[in-house]
Design a protein around this motif. Structure first.
Motif, PDB file in Angstrom:
ATOM      1  N   MET A  71      57.667  18.145 -14.657  1.00 24.13           N
ATOM      2  CA  MET A  71      57.713  18.643 -13.288  1.00 24.13           C
ATOM      3  C   MET A  71      58.362  17.566 -12.446  1.00 24.13           C
ATOM      4  SD  MET A  71      56.152  21.354 -13.905  1.00 24.13           S
ATOM      5  CE  MET A  71      55.544  21.713 -15.508  1.00 24.13           C
ATOM      6  N   SER A  72      59.438  17.925 -11.779  1.00 24.15           N
ATOM      7  CA  SER A  72      60.080  16.935 -10.940  1.00 24.15           C
ATOM      8  C   SER A  72      59.684  17.189  -9.506  1.00 24.15           C
ATOM      9  CB  SER A  72      61.598  17.075 -11.108  1.00 24.15           C
ATOM     10  OG  SER A  72      62.234  16.541 -10.010  1.00 24.15           O
ATOM     11  N   PHE A  73      59.197  16.180  -8.820  1.00 18.81           N
ATOM     12  CA  PHE A  73      58.894  16.386  -7.406  1.00 18.81           C
ATOM     13  C   PHE A  73      60.004  15.892  -6.514  1.00 18.81           C
ATOM     14  CE2 PHE A  73      54.893  18.354  -7.363  1.00 18.81           C
ATOM     15  CZ  PHE A  73      54.336  18.057  -8.585  1.00 18.81           C
ATOM     16  N   SER A  74      61.064  15.405  -7.149  1.00 22.20           N
ATOM     17  CA  SER A  74      62.239  15.065  -6.373  1.00 22.20           C
ATOM     18  C   SER A  74      63.265  16.158  -6.566  1.00 22.20           C
ATOM     19  CB  SER A  74      62.803  13.745  -6.890  1.00 22.20           C
ATOM     20  OG  SER A  74      64.109  13.576  -6.443  1.00 22.20           O
ATOM     21  N   PRO A  75      63.832  16.694  -5.476  1.00 24.86           N
ATOM     22  CA  PRO A  75      64.776  17.797  -5.651  1.00 24.86           C
ATOM     23  C   PRO A  75      66.046  17.388  -6.372  1.00 24.86           C
ATOM     24  CG  PRO A  75      64.711  17.101  -3.378  1.00 24.86           C
ATOM     25  CD  PRO A  75      63.614  16.403  -4.068  1.00 24.86           C
ATOM     26  N   MET A  91      56.432  24.990   8.323  1.00 24.60           N
ATOM     27  CA  MET A  91      56.836  24.423   7.035  1.00 24.60           C
ATOM     28  C   MET A  91      58.242  24.830   6.670  1.00 24.60           C
ATOM     29  SD  MET A  91      55.625  22.642   4.586  1.00 24.60           S
ATOM     30  CE  MET A  91      55.294  22.362   2.906  1.00 24.60           C
ATOM     31  N   ALA A  92      58.772  25.879   7.323  1.00 21.38           N
ATOM     32  CA  ALA A  92      60.055  26.444   6.908  1.00 21.38           C
ATOM     33  C   ALA A  92      61.217  25.449   6.913  1.00 21.38           C
ATOM     34  CB  ALA A  92      60.383  27.659   7.777  1.00 21.38           C
ATOM     35  N   PRO A  93      61.413  24.640   7.952  1.00 20.86           N
ATOM     36  CA  PRO A  93      62.550  23.706   7.888  1.00 20.86           C
ATOM     37  C   PRO A  93      62.409  22.688   6.763  1.00 20.86           C
ATOM     38  CG  PRO A  93      61.387  23.487   9.982  1.00 20.86           C
ATOM     39  CD  PRO A  93      60.719  24.555   9.242  1.00 20.86           C
ATOM     40  N   ILE A  94      61.175  22.349   6.416  1.00 22.92           N
ATOM     41  CA  ILE A  94      60.968  21.396   5.342  1.00 22.92           C
ATOM     42  C   ILE A  94      61.372  22.006   4.005  1.00 22.92           C
ATOM     43  CG2 ILE A  94      59.186  20.098   4.130  1.00 22.92           C
ATOM     44  CD1 ILE A  94      57.733  19.900   6.792  1.00 22.92           C
ATOM     45  N   LEU A  95      60.973  23.263   3.796  1.00 21.77           N
ATOM     46  CA  LEU A  95      61.359  23.968   2.560  1.00 21.77           C
ATOM     47  C   LEU A  95      62.870  24.061   2.457  1.00 21.77           C
ATOM     48  CD1 LEU A  95      60.743  25.697   0.103  1.00 21.77           C
ATOM     49  CD2 LEU A  95      60.496  27.636   1.598  1.00 21.77           C
ATOM     50  N   ARG A  96      63.501  24.345   3.571  1.00 26.44           N
ATOM     51  CA  ARG A  96      64.951  24.486   3.571  1.00 26.44           C
ATOM     52  C   ARG A  96      65.625  23.166   3.255  1.00 26.44           C
ATOM     53  NH1 ARG A  96      68.984  27.872   6.283  1.00 26.44           N
ATOM     54  NH2 ARG A  96      70.680  26.398   6.624  1.00 26.44           N
ATOM     55  N   GLN A  97      65.088  22.096   3.817  1.00 27.07           N
ATOM     56  CA  GLN A  97      65.682  20.786   3.554  1.00 27.07           C
ATOM     57  C   GLN A  97      65.531  20.424   2.087  1.00 27.07           C
ATOM     58  OE1 GLN A  97      67.490  18.968   5.422  1.00 27.07           O
ATOM     59  NE2 GLN A  97      66.782  16.896   5.709  1.00 27.07           N
ATOM     60  N   VAL A  98      64.352  20.720   1.508  1.00 30.87           N
ATOM     61  CA  VAL A  98      64.137  20.426   0.090  1.00 30.87           C
ATOM     62  C   VAL A  98      65.119  21.227  -0.751  1.00 30.87           C
ATOM     63  CG1 VAL A  98      62.512  20.719  -1.812  1.00 30.87           C
ATOM     64  CG2 VAL A  98      61.759  19.709   0.299  1.00 30.87           C
ATOM     65  N   TYR A  99      65.327  22.505  -0.402  1.00 30.60           N
ATOM     66  CA  TYR A  99      66.274  23.326  -1.171  1.00 30.60           C
ATOM     67  C   TYR A  99      67.684  22.770  -1.061  1.00 30.60           C
ATOM     68  CZ  TYR A  99      69.197  27.201  -2.594  1.00 30.60           C
ATOM     69  OH  TYR A  99      70.148  27.964  -3.205  1.00 30.60           O
TER      70      TYR A  99
ATOM     71  N   ASN C  40      73.376  17.717   4.948  1.00 28.39           N
ATOM     72  CA  ASN C  40      71.944  17.721   4.645  1.00 28.39           C
ATOM     73  C   ASN C  40      71.667  17.331   3.204  1.00 28.39           C
ATOM     74  OD1 ASN C  40      70.576  18.278   6.943  1.00 28.39           O
ATOM     75  ND2 ASN C  40      70.811  20.483   6.789  1.00 28.39           N
ATOM     76  N   LYS C  41      72.609  17.678   2.328  1.00 29.40           N
ATOM     77  CA  LYS C  41      72.361  17.421   0.911  1.00 29.40           C
ATOM     78  C   LYS C  41      72.399  15.937   0.616  1.00 29.40           C
ATOM     79  CE  LYS C  41      73.799  19.250  -3.479  1.00 29.40           C
ATOM     80  NZ  LYS C  41      74.870  19.700  -4.302  1.00 29.40           N
ATOM     81  N   ASP C  42      73.259  15.200   1.350  1.00 28.50           N
ATOM     82  CA  ASP C  42      73.407  13.790   1.045  1.00 28.50           C
ATOM     83  C   ASP C  42      72.415  12.917   1.775  1.00 28.50           C
ATOM     84  OD1 ASP C  42      77.021  14.076   0.876  1.00 28.50           O
ATOM     85  OD2 ASP C  42      75.437  14.492  -0.578  1.00 28.50           O
ATOM     86  N   CYS C  47      60.775  14.099   1.461  1.00 29.61           N
ATOM     87  CA  CYS C  47      59.893  15.258   1.374  1.00 29.61           C
ATOM     88  C   CYS C  47      60.228  16.320   2.406  1.00 29.61           C
ATOM     89  CB  CYS C  47      58.431  14.860   1.520  1.00 29.61           C
ATOM     90  SG  CYS C  47      57.853  13.808   0.209  1.00 29.61           S
ATOM     91  N   GLY C  48      61.487  16.448   2.738  1.00 30.78           N
ATOM     92  CA  GLY C  48      61.889  17.541   3.620  1.00 30.78           C
ATOM     93  C   GLY C  48      61.925  17.209   5.085  1.00 30.78           C
ATOM     94  N   ILE C  49      61.425  16.041   5.491  1.00 33.68           N
ATOM     95  CA  ILE C  49      61.486  15.694   6.917  1.00 33.68           C
ATOM     96  C   ILE C  49      62.573  14.645   7.138  1.00 33.68           C
ATOM     97  CG2 ILE C  49      59.091  16.266   7.345  1.00 33.68           C
ATOM     98  CD1 ILE C  49      58.372  13.387   7.151  1.00 33.68           C
ATOM     99  N   GLU C  50      62.883  14.404   8.395  1.00 32.81           N
ATOM    100  CA  GLU C  50      63.927  13.442   8.703  1.00 32.81           C
ATOM    101  C   GLU C  50      63.400  12.036   8.454  1.00 32.81           C
ATOM    102  OE1 GLU C  50      66.466  16.233   9.344  1.00 32.81           O
ATOM    103  OE2 GLU C  50      67.066  14.184   9.750  1.00 32.81           O
ATOM    104  N   SER C  51      64.197  11.203   7.793  1.00 32.92           N
ATOM    105  CA  SER C  51      63.742   9.847   7.505  1.00 32.92           C
ATOM    106  C   SER C  51      63.939   8.963   8.732  1.00 32.92           C
ATOM    107  CB  SER C  51      64.495   9.274   6.315  1.00 32.92           C
ATOM    108  OG  SER C  51      65.863   9.364   6.523  1.00 32.92           O
TER     109      SER C  51
END
Lengths: 184, 173, 121
Positions: A71-75, A91-99, C40-42, C47-51
């Protein structure tokens, strides 16, 4: 001496030309087979469906035999994003950023009713389905779905991955799909 | 040596006269109303007085009654608890429906920090003097206050709802 | 049996081939593989938030001091190894020369002690 009631444990070989000591097939098939049998998940577990996934990871239902050993917790190192649980609008912007930060090729499975469509939480704070913000490949319904169903979803995704073209990333449909979600 | 409700009521009315009013006993808890300008001094008195000793703020929440008069539409409810005598009281402060403002009690009780933020998030009540009055549970970009009665519960984006399964008819929807 | 230099040539070729293959595949695949970059990808993953802020923290210099002094005195010990092997053949004269060498390094050590270079706070 094989009769039809025996369980088949060999995976079917892709179409190809075989001869004395060699087997030639398309690159797409080989790459697809390799990708399908080693899908590393990113468990994005928020709620109860995450608990069902923990059961799926455990020894009884064992998702590791499908290739999801790590299981990778890093995207950056994950192949598939498993969204399990209620996603609030906060939580939605966070999910989007992870994707967006996942390395391609990447696939998304939305597990559970809340991730597929908001579930029973038709309210101001819950995102009514993650396909409002990210493209989803497989939907696994249930509240929560049993581990067998989650495994079935993984197997459907494996079929998808196996048949995917190597050049999908440069195809216009793919760029159109991402553009429809406003993902650059 | 229990703390009687009559003792509480008399001490308060002797000290604050008209600022406290409407003493009732709702579900074994003495409930009274305080003017919104004097809430801080009343709570400080309740906390520091040697007979009253209400040292714990249990909860702080809001209420919205759209059918009331506009000066009393929104309100803040404080629940306080005396740990020494095991006595609870409830304080209600009614605020104006269009400009709900009240002083913060973070100076007296640190736990009210987040509870006031939640009340602001859901009712829009402004706490004057709060160190960080911003939304706590909802998303930051939200413009409305969800717990007010005019705000609908449902999201409105669902297309798959069949009203038959939810018991909704044209009368009760 | 005599072995001259040219007998070792195959080993060198094999090493070049092995290392060359690795380097070629790594560099080659970075050119051949499809890539997609976006803003955004780079970004750094947090964990999805701004660093916020820089990830580099300044570290204490005492670690560096201890390491570098260790290396210095370790090299001194390395220089003493040939003397340790041949000290009987080198005799008293060799001992005097090594003594002078060690005294010079001891002066340096004395300087470090006086300057409190090895004090760990």
């Amino acid at each position: 001496m094989s009769n039809s009631s025996k369980i088949i444990t060999d995976a079917p070989a892709p179409e190809g030309f075989s001869g004395e000591g060699f087997f030639a097939t398309k690159l797409d098939s080989v790459v697809g087979m390799a990708r399908a049998n080693s899908l590393w998940p990113l468990p994005f577990a928020t709620s109860c469906c995450g608990i069902e996934f923990m059961a799926t990871m455990a020894s009884h239902y064992d998702v590791a035999r499908f290739g999801s050993e790590r299981m990778s917790f890093s995207p950056r190192q994950a192949d598939m994003l498993l969204v399990m649980g209620t996603i609030a609008k906060k939580m939605a912007p966070i999910l989007r950023q992870v994707y967006e930060q996942m390395a391609e090729p990447r696939w998304v499975i939305s597990v559970g009713a809340c991730a597929c469509s908001g579930g029973i939480f038709d309210t101001y704070s819950v995102l009514q389905g993650i396909d409002k913000i990210i493209p989803v490949d497989v939907y696994v319904p249930g509240c929560p779905p049993r581990p067998e169903q989650i495994l079935d979803g993984v197997m459907r995704l494996q079929d998808l991955v196996r048949s995917e073209s190597v050049r999908r990333r440069s195809s216009p449909e793919y760029t159109e799909l991402l553009a429809s979600y406003n993902i650059k | 040596m229990a703390l009687e409700t009559s003792v509480i009521q008399n001490t308060l009315t002797d000290r604050f006269e008209s600022k406290v009013s409407d003493f009732q006993q709702i579900h074994d808890i003495l409930t009274f109303e305080v003017n919104s300008e004097s809430i801080v001094e009343v709570m400080q008195f309740l906390r520091d007085d040697k007979t009253l000793r209400f040292n714990f703020l249990t909860d702080l929440c809001g209420m919205h009654f759209p059918d009331a008069a506009v000066e009393r539409q929104l309100s803040v409810v404080y629940h306080m608890h005396n740990w020494y005598d095991n006595v609870r009281i409830r304080i209600k402060c009614f605020l104006h429906g269009e400009k709900p403002e009240i002083d913060t009690v973070t100076g007296l009780y640190l736990s009210s920090n987040w509870q006031e933020r939640e009340t602001y998030d859901f009712y829009g009540i402004i706490f004057k003097g709060h160190p960080q009055l911003k939304r706590i549970l909802n998303m930051d970009e939200m413009v409305s206050f969800p717990m007010r009665k005019e705000f609908p519960l449902e999201d409105g984006g669902r297309t798959d709802k069949d009203d038959r399964f939810f018991g909704r008819t044209t009368d009760n929807c | 049996m005599e072995s001259n230099q040219s007998d070792y040539l195959p080993i060198l070729i094999q090493m070049l081939l092995a290392v060359g293959f690795v380097v070629l595949t790594i560099i080659g695949s970075s050119f051949l593989g499809p890539k997609r970059h976006s803003k955004n990808k780079d970004k750094t993953f947090e964990c999805g938030i701004e660093s916020v802020g820089n990830a580099r923290v300044p570290f204490s210099v005492k670690y560096f001091l201890v390491a570098i002094l260790f290396v210095l005195f370790d090299v001194e010990v390395i220089f003493m190894y040939p003397w340790a092997v041949n000290f009987r053949a080198m005799g008293v004269e060799g001992m005097m020369k090594m003594g002078i060498f060690m005294v010079l390094l001891l002066v340096g050590f004395f300087y470090v002690m006086k300057k409190k270079g090895l004090e760990w706070e």
